[in-house]
Design an enzyme around this catalytic site. Structure first.
Site, PDB file in Angstrom:
ATOM      1  N   ASP A   1       7.856   2.861 -11.596  1.00 58.10           N
ATOM      2  CA  ASP A   1       9.010   3.496 -10.935  1.00 58.10           C
ATOM      3  C   ASP A   1      10.004   4.111 -11.913  1.00 58.10           C
ATOM      4  O   ASP A   1      10.855   4.902 -11.501  1.00 58.10           O
ATOM      5  CB  ASP A   1       9.756   2.467 -10.077  1.00 58.10           C
ATOM      6  CG  ASP A   1       8.900   1.927  -8.945  1.00 58.10           C
ATOM      7  OD1 ASP A   1       7.943   2.608  -8.562  1.00 58.10           O
ATOM      8  OD2 ASP A   1       9.188   0.820  -8.464  1.00 58.10           O
TER       9      ASP A   1
ATOM     10  N   GLU B   1       8.566   6.634  -0.960  1.00 58.65           N
ATOM     11  CA  GLU B   1       8.477   5.658   0.147  1.00 58.65           C
ATOM     12  C   GLU B   1       9.844   5.191   0.635  1.00 58.65           C
ATOM     13  O   GLU B   1       9.995   4.811   1.801  1.00 58.65           O
ATOM     14  CB  GLU B   1       7.633   4.453  -0.282  1.00 58.65           C
ATOM     15  CG  GLU B   1       8.244   3.691  -1.450  1.00 58.65           C
ATOM     16  CD  GLU B   1       7.409   2.524  -1.952  1.00 58.65           C
ATOM     17  OE1 GLU B   1       6.503   2.064  -1.248  1.00 58.65           O
ATOM     18  OE2 GLU B   1       7.677   2.078  -3.087  1.00 58.65           O
TER      19      GLU B   1
ATOM     20  N   ARG C   1      -0.941   2.876  -9.353  1.00 54.75           N
ATOM     21  CA  ARG C   1      -0.753   1.789 -10.327  1.00 54.75           C
ATOM     22  C   ARG C   1      -2.045   1.377 -11.017  1.00 54.75           C
ATOM     23  O   ARG C   1      -2.011   0.552 -11.927  1.00 54.75           O
ATOM     24  CB  ARG C   1      -0.187   0.556  -9.604  1.00 54.75           C
ATOM     25  CG  ARG C   1       1.245   0.689  -9.286  1.00 54.75           C
ATOM     26  CD  ARG C   1       1.994  -0.599  -9.029  1.00 54.75           C
ATOM     27  NE  ARG C   1       1.284  -1.763  -8.629  1.00 54.75           N
ATOM     28  CZ  ARG C   1       1.751  -2.649  -7.736  1.00 54.75           C
ATOM     29  NH1 ARG C   1       2.900  -2.426  -7.133  1.00 54.75           N
ATOM     30  NH2 ARG C   1       1.083  -3.746  -7.475  1.00 54.75           N
TER      31      ARG C   1
HETATM   32  O1  F6P Z   1       7.509  -2.250  -8.457  1.00 58.02           O
HETATM   33  C1  F6P Z   1       6.638  -1.225  -8.461  1.00 58.02           C
HETATM   34  C2  F6P Z   1       6.095  -0.922  -7.091  1.00 58.02           C
HETATM   35  O2  F6P Z   1       4.910  -0.243  -7.335  1.00 58.02           O
HETATM   36  C3  F6P Z   1       7.021  -0.158  -6.145  1.00 58.02           C
HETATM   37  O3  F6P Z   1       7.083   1.211  -6.371  1.00 58.02           O
HETATM   38  C4  F6P Z   1       6.434  -0.483  -4.800  1.00 58.02           C
HETATM   39  O4  F6P Z   1       7.391  -0.354  -3.774  1.00 58.02           O
HETATM   40  C5  F6P Z   1       6.020  -1.893  -4.972  1.00 58.02           C
HETATM   41  O5  F6P Z   1       5.774  -2.086  -6.347  1.00 58.02           O
HETATM   42  C6  F6P Z   1       4.807  -2.297  -4.172  1.00 58.02           C
HETATM   43  O6  F6P Z   1       4.612  -3.647  -4.356  1.00 58.02           O
HETATM   44  P1  F6P Z   1       3.347  -4.495  -3.925  1.00 58.02           P
HETATM   45  O7  F6P Z   1       2.468  -4.593  -5.105  1.00 58.02           O
HETATM   46  O8  F6P Z   1       3.927  -5.816  -3.577  1.00 58.02           O
HETATM   47  O9  F6P Z   1       2.677  -3.815  -2.779  1.00 58.02           O
END
Ligand code: F6P
Length: 341
Positions: A127, A221, A274
C-alpha cells in the site's frame, strides 16, 4: 549474539529478500545466530520458530511471500502476550528482534520497545502508506502487476466497447490506484483520500465513449462515493480493528451500466497484487533495508525503523513512522485529473 526475525501483516513481494539479507550479514559479517519466528507476532508469543541458516536462505531472493509465514496477531490483544514474548526470547536466548511489517506490526514493535524489548523495524506493504519512508518495498511490484492488468483489460474493453472498472488494493491510501492508473492511462482514478461524485464519473465515461474509446476506471478498494460509505466485504474486524473491504468496483460498474446504457465489467485484482516474484526495484530496496536493519541491531539502536529518503537508507524513530498513515496528497491526485474523461 542471537537475533530473531519475523514478518507480520499482509505478505508482500520482497519479504524473503529482507530475510536473506539479515541472515547473510548477521552470520557472515557479525557471526551471529539468527532465529526465524513463524507467523508474525504469533511466533514469539507461542515460541514457534524455524531455522534460518545460510542454507535456508539460498534461492529465496526472488521468491514471493515469506518463508516465515505471516499473521495479523496482536500481542496486546492476547492475554499476557507481552510477558509471553519476554519469556520466549529469554528461553531461546534471543537478544533482539527485527520485525518486518506495516503500520500494525511496527505499531506493536514500537510498544514492545517502550516495554523494554529491543526491536528494529523494516517497512513493508504494497500500500506504500507507511509514514517516514519515501517508499515501502512491495509497492513497486503491486503497481507493476496492476499496470499490466490495465494494459490487458484495455484491449478487451476496446474490442467489446465496454467500460472496465479495475478495483485495486488500498484501504486508506490510494497509492496503488494513482500510480497504476497513471502508468496504465486510466480515464478515471478514484482514491480513498477524495470522495467521488458518481455523476462526474458517469460524465467522464460518456465522454470517453463519445471519442470512440473504451473507458478504464481504476478504483481503490477504500474509495468512497459522495453521500455513501466504504463498501465492505464483511463487517468482521481483525485483531487491529480493520474491516474487510471489497465490492466498490462491482457496485460502480453496475451504476455505470445503468446510467450510460453501456456494458460495464468489474475486475477485482485482490491478492494477485501481493503474490509472485518481486520486481528488481523491490529486491534491491528490500535487500538494502535488511542490511541496514542489521547495522542498527549491531549498534544497539532499538525503537527505530530503516527508511528510504531519496536514495539513502536512514533510521527514523518507530514512533515517527507509525504516527500517521502516508496518504496521497490532494495536489498529487490533482496532477492525474488532467487525464480524466
Ligand atoms: O495491508 C495490505 C493489504 O494488502 C491491503 O491493501 C488490503 O486491504 C489488505 O491487506 C487485505 O488483507 P487480507 O490479507 O487480510 O485479505
Amino acid at each position: 549474539m542471537r537475533i530473531g526475525v519475523l514478518t507480520g501483516g499482509g505478505d508482500c513481494p520482497g519479504l524473503n529478500a529482507v530475510i536473506r539479507a539479515v541472515v547473510r550479514k548477521g552470520i557472515e559479517v557479525h557471526g551471529w545466530e539468527v532465529v526465524g519466528f513463524r507467523n508474525g507476532w504469533q511466533g514469539p508469543i507461542e515460541g514457534l520458530t524455524r531455522p534460518v541458516g545460510l542454507g535456508d536462505v539460498e534461492d529465496i531472493l526472488t521468491r514471493g511471500g515469506t518463508i516465515l509465514g505471516s499473521s495479523r496477531t496482536n500481542p496486546y490483544k492476547v492475554e499476557g502476550g507481552v510477558d509471553k514474548i519476554r519469556a520466549v526470547l529469554a528461553d531461546k536466548g534471543v537478544d533482539a528482534l527485527i520485525a518486518i511489517g506495516g503500520e500494525d506490526t511496527l505499531g506493536v514493535a514500537k510498544r514492545l520497545t517502550d516495554d523494554g524489548i529491543g526491536v528494529v523495524g523494516v517497512p513493508k506493504t504494497i500500500d506504500n502508506d507507511l509514514g517516514a519512508t519515501d517508499y515501502t518495498f512491495g509497492f513497486d511490484t503491486a503497481v507493476h502487476i496492476a499496470t499490466e492488468a490495465i494494459d490487458r483489460l484495455r484491449t478487451t474493453a476496446e474490442s467489446h466497447h465496454r467500460a472496465l472498472v479495475v478495483e485495486v488494493m488500498g484501504r486508506h491510501a490510494g497509492w496503488i490506484a494513482l500510480h497504476s492508473g497513471l502508468a496504465g492511462g486510466a480515464n478515471v482514478i478514484l482514491v480513498p483520500e477524495r470522495k467521488f461524485s458518481v455523476d462526474k464519473v458517469v460524465e467522464w465515461v460518456k465522454s470517453r465513449f463519445e471519442k470512440q474509446y473504451a473507458p478504464i476506471i481504476v478504483v481503490a478498494e477504500g474509495a468512497i462515493p459522495e453521500g455513501g460509505g466504504e463498501v465492505l466485504h464483511s463487517g468482521e474486524k481483525d485483531a487491529f480493528g480493520h474491516v474487510r473491504l471489497g465490492g466498490i468496483g462491482t457496485w460502480l460498474a453496475e451504476e455505470i451500466a445503468q446510467r450510460t446504457g453501456k456494458e460495464s465489467r468489474a475486475v477485482v485484482l485482490g491478492h494477485v497484487q501481493r503474490g509472485g516474484i518481486p520486481t528488481a526495484y523491490d529486491r534491491v530496496l528490500a535487500t538494502r533495508f535488511g542490511l541496514h536493519a542489521v547495522d542498527a541491531v549491531a549498534e544497539g539502536d532499538f525503537g527505530v525503523m530503516v527508511a528510504l529518503r531519496g536514495t539513502d537508507i536512514v533510521r527514523v524513530k518507530l514512533s515517527e513512522a507509525t504516527a500517521e498513515l502516508k496518504t496521497v496528497p490532494l495536489e498529487r491526485y490533482a496532477e492525474a485529473e488532467v487525464f480524466f474523461g
